[in-house]
Scaffold this active site. Structure first.
Site, PDB file in Angstrom:
ATOM      1  N   LYS A   1       0.960  -1.254  -0.094  1.00 33.92           N
ATOM      2  CA  LYS A   1       0.015   0.030  -0.068  1.00 33.92           C
ATOM      3  C   LYS A   1       0.881   1.316  -0.039  1.00 33.92           C
ATOM      4  O   LYS A   1       1.813   1.411   0.714  1.00 33.92           O
ATOM      5  CB  LYS A   1      -0.925   0.172   1.367  1.00 33.92           C
TER       6      LYS A   1
ATOM      7  N   GLY B   1       6.637   0.517   5.566  1.00 37.80           N
ATOM      8  CA  GLY B   1       7.495  -0.103   4.765  1.00 37.80           C
ATOM      9  C   GLY B   1       7.508  -0.057   3.533  1.00 37.80           C
ATOM     10  O   GLY B   1       8.550  -0.023   2.465  1.00 37.80           O
ATOM     11  N   CYS B   2       6.372   0.349   2.716  1.00 37.83           N
ATOM     12  CA  CYS B   2       6.400   0.647   1.365  1.00 37.83           C
ATOM     13  C   CYS B   2       6.886   1.889   0.900  1.00 37.83           C
ATOM     14  O   CYS B   2       7.754   2.156  -0.024  1.00 37.83           O
ATOM     15  CB  CYS B   2       4.914   0.608   0.710  1.00 37.83           C
ATOM     16  N   THR B   3       6.898   2.827   1.886  1.00 41.70           N
ATOM     17  CA  THR B   3       7.516   4.254   1.481  1.00 41.70           C
ATOM     18  C   THR B   3       9.040   4.027   1.741  1.00 41.70           C
ATOM     19  O   THR B   3       9.873   4.516   0.690  1.00 41.70           O
ATOM     20  CB  THR B   3       7.148   5.125   2.659  1.00 41.70           C
TER      21      THR B   3
ATOM     22  N   GLY C   1      10.185   1.979  -1.409  1.00 43.07           N
ATOM     23  CA  GLY C   1      10.463   3.028  -2.702  1.00 43.07           C
ATOM     24  C   GLY C   1      11.334   4.161  -2.740  1.00 43.07           C
ATOM     25  O   GLY C   1      11.951   4.606  -3.496  1.00 43.07           O
TER      26      GLY C   1
END
Length: 155
Positions: A40, A45-47, A50
């Site tokens: 998401k 974690g996704c940030t 990225g």
């Protein structure tokens, strides 16, 4: 169904940030391609993942590799996520789970004792001929981009 080592990149055309449409099997012909799935936009974690791919992006480009992120978030959410963090690569919106299913990225997860189906944080590396040469499943965000870069550079 899940992609296996040696398979060709799936023939999918999906919407991406920046009002683009990306054809996985055509738009990256002749280049190495990293496709990473994440749960998401705008989550810790996704940030981090990225941002790590962004920090290393010049080295991916030098190794003649492109990077694509994939989640079920909308194109609008991806536009905001990219603008907020300055991602130099495209994020594919897979709201209907076409790529997720082709790559086997939907798995059973558990949070607070409840089970649900969600995106597994996983990454796939394709060579210049569009053949899958390495896959990472159920990865941790921290340090993952560095591991992928090393594999790209070893090709």
């Amino acid at each position: 169904m899940s992609i296996e080592l040696g398979d060709k990149i799936p023939a999918l055309t999906l919407p991406a940030n920046g009002a683009r449409t990306i054809a996985l099997h055509k738009d990256f012909a002749g280049k190495k391609l990293v496709v990473y799935f994440y749960p998401k936009d705008n989550t810790p974690g996704c940030t981090l993942e990225g941002q790590d791919f962004t920090r290393l992006y010049p080295q991916f480009a030098k190794a003649k590799a492109d990077v694509l992120g994939v989640s079920k978030d909308s194109v609008k959410a991806h536009d905001n996520f990219c603008a907020k963090f300055g991602f130099p690569f495209s994020l594919i919106s897979d709201t209907e789970e076409q790529a997720c299913n082709a790559f086997g990225a939907i798995v059973e997860k558990s949070m607070y004792g409840k089970k649900y189906m969600g995106i597994d944080r996983c990454t796939f590396l394709f060579d210049e001929k569009g053949k899958l040469v390495q896959a990472w499943r159920s990865v941790k965000a921290k340090g993952h981009a560095e591991e992928v870069l090393a594999a790209v550079q070893a090709l």
